[in-house]
Design an enzyme around this catalytic site. Structure first.
Site, short mmCIF file in Angstrom:
data_model
loop_
_atom_site.label_atom_id
_atom_site.label_comp_id
_atom_site.label_asym_id
_atom_site.label_seq_id
_atom_site.Cartn_x
_atom_site.Cartn_y
_atom_site.Cartn_z
CB SER A 128 -0.97 0.00 1.19
OG SER A 128 -0.28 -0.27 2.39
CG HIS A 158 -3.91 -1.04 -2.34
ND1 HIS A 158 -4.45 0.22 -2.31
CD2 HIS A 158 -3.52 -1.30 -1.06
CE1 HIS A 158 -4.38 0.71 -1.09
NE2 HIS A 158 -3.82 -0.19 -0.30
CE LYS A 178 -7.68 0.68 0.83
NZ LYS A 178 -7.07 -0.26 1.76
C1 LIG Z 1 -7.05 -0.43 3.22
C2 LIG Z 1 -6.34 -1.67 3.56
C3 LIG Z 1 -6.84 -2.55 4.53
C4 LIG Z 1 -8.00 -2.20 5.42
O1 LIG Z 1 -9.20 -2.23 4.75
P1 LIG Z 1 -10.41 -1.35 5.33
O2 LIG Z 1 -11.61 -1.93 4.66
O3 LIG Z 1 -10.14 0.05 4.95
O4 LIG Z 1 -10.43 -1.57 6.81
C5 LIG Z 1 -6.19 -3.76 4.71
N1 LIG Z 1 -5.09 -4.09 4.00
C6 LIG Z 1 -4.57 -3.24 3.09
C7 LIG Z 1 -3.35 -3.66 2.33
C8 LIG Z 1 -5.17 -2.02 2.85
O5 LIG Z 1 -4.64 -1.17 1.97
#
Ligand SMILES: *Cc1c(COP(=O)(O)O)cnc(C)c1O
Length: 387
Positions: free
Chosen positions: A176, A204, A236
């Site tokens: 990320s 992602h 996302k």
């Molecule tokens: C955003 C993210 C999460 C958390 O997901 P949420 O639904 O926002 O709690 C977990 N792992 C990664 C790699 C992320 O980028």
């Protein structure tokens, strides 16, 4: 309170205090932020679906059928037809036997690791994994070994030396903060060799990579035997909220029985599940969104090289510009904001000391002209050490 005041003071002295901005209006390339129109390059809405009218309609449809709140946890009476249908569609989309919804990705990771591991097991994590995978390991109380970023040989060494009844390797599919992809095929081979389970957090990658946006694991051509635990988020690229875990029947059934962040929480609103059914279909069908997104990634990278910025080797919509010093990163981000561009300065403790960066994320909602505008302002405002 004195102790808290002191900790807050120390953080402020280090220049690392975080604060929130108040946004208004729908997600998009341009947003109102603290009352001002800004060009936004820090959202994870990669496909531009968060404000898509078809999702808005689906939420309305869902609310008129189910109301707003889901009323209870999935195991009590909060598991609606919409949740159930979405789980079936996510299983199909990811090519897994079954899928299970969680209220957030953070909770999904805590749930999986807590349900599958205990003190007598061993967890292996990439050094740059997301905080929720690290926290999940702590909650599981399993011994944790962190291997150098992307270092499959290093991981193999640790696996060979480790004790533990069950071994689990957890990795981000796309990292990320760096935007690079995990070496999934090699990780799967090492996992098989050492009888370890492989878990991929594809927050992602889902919607962005692979055929029809089926994610990093599909892009690497790995099936459910090679990657038995696949986690993805819905907030996302899919533009809604929540998360899922997909995998074999026994995994999903075990999570329903044992994953505390699944059992002891209210189900996401059914209308959000309904909207996600729509976004999943759009993400699979509208290939032009990915084509446009990756065209913008190329345009940004070429332009950034032309003006001498230091990029990381990322092929994804996450494009960090390495700065180094956290103070320099912060003042650069502030200079960009004064010019109407919002992006995130990522600093310790999110990244290692000396690894501060500006993190640019691109979306299918950006136009080529907006990416050119970003490059122009980056060139104008670049600190002397970076350009
Ligand atoms: C955003 C993210 C999460 C958390 O997901 P949420 O639904 O926002 O709690 C977990 N792992 C990664 C790699 C992320 O980028």
């Amino acid at each position: 309170m004195d102790a808290l005041r002191e900790r807050l003071r120390q953080r402020a002295v280090a220049g690392l205090t975080r604060s929130r901005r108040v946004t208004d209006g729908a997600q998009g390339a341009e947003q109102t932020v603290d009352g001002r129109r800004m060009l936004v390059f820090c959202s994870n809405d990669y496909l531009g679906l968060a404000a898509d009218p078809r999702l808005v309609d689906a939420v309305r449809r869902g609310v008129s059928r189910y109301g707003v709140g889901s009323g209870a946890a999935h195991l009590i009476c909060g598991h609606s037809h919409a949740h159930h249908a979405l789980e079936e569609e996510l299983a199909e989309f990811t090519g897994r036997e079954r899928a299970l919804l969680f209220s957030t990705g953070y909770m999904a990771n805590l749930g999986v690791l807590g349900a599958l591991l205990g003190r007598t097991d061993c967890l292996f994590e990439d050094r740059l994994n997301h905080a929720s995978l690290l926290d999940g390991g702590l909650l599981a109380r399993a011994p944790m070994k962190r291997y150098p970023h992307g270092d499959v040989a290093g991981l193999a060494g640790l696996l060979g030396a480790a004790e533990g009844q069950h071994k689990l390797i957890a990795t981000d599919g796309v990292f990320s903060m760096d935007g690079d992809k995990a070496p999934l095929a090699d990780l799967a081979a090492v996992a098989a060799e050492h009888a370890a389970m492989l878990m991929v957090d594809d927050a992602h990658g889902i919607g962005v990579l692979g055929p029809q946006g089926r994610g990093s694991v599909a892009a690497a051509g790995l099936d459910q035997t090679q990657v038995p635990i696949l986690m993805g988020t819905l907030g996302k690229a899919l533009g809604t909220a929540g998360a899922f875990v997909a995998g074999p029947e026994e995994l999903i059934e075990a999570l329903i029985q044992f994953a505390r962040p699944y059992i002891y929480t209210t189900a996401m609103p059914a209308a959000i599940a309904e909207a996600t059914r729509t976004s999943l279909q759009i993400a699979a069908e509208e290939e032009w969104r990915r084509e446009r997104l990756f065209g913008l990634v190329q345009r940004f990278r070429q332009g950034a090289r032309r003006i001498g910025l230091e990029l990381l080797p990322s092929e994804t919509p996450i494009q960090p510009i390495l700065v180094g010093d956290s103070g320099v990163a912060t003042s650069w981000a502030e200079a960009l904001q004064r010019q109407g561009i919002l992006l995130a300065a990522i600093r310790p403790p999110t990244v290692p000391k000396g690894g501060s960066r500006l993190r640019v994320t691109l979306s299918a909602t950006h136009s080529p002209a907006q990416v050119e505008a970003l490059l122009e302002v980056l060139a104008e405002t670049a600190p002397a050490t970076s350009a």
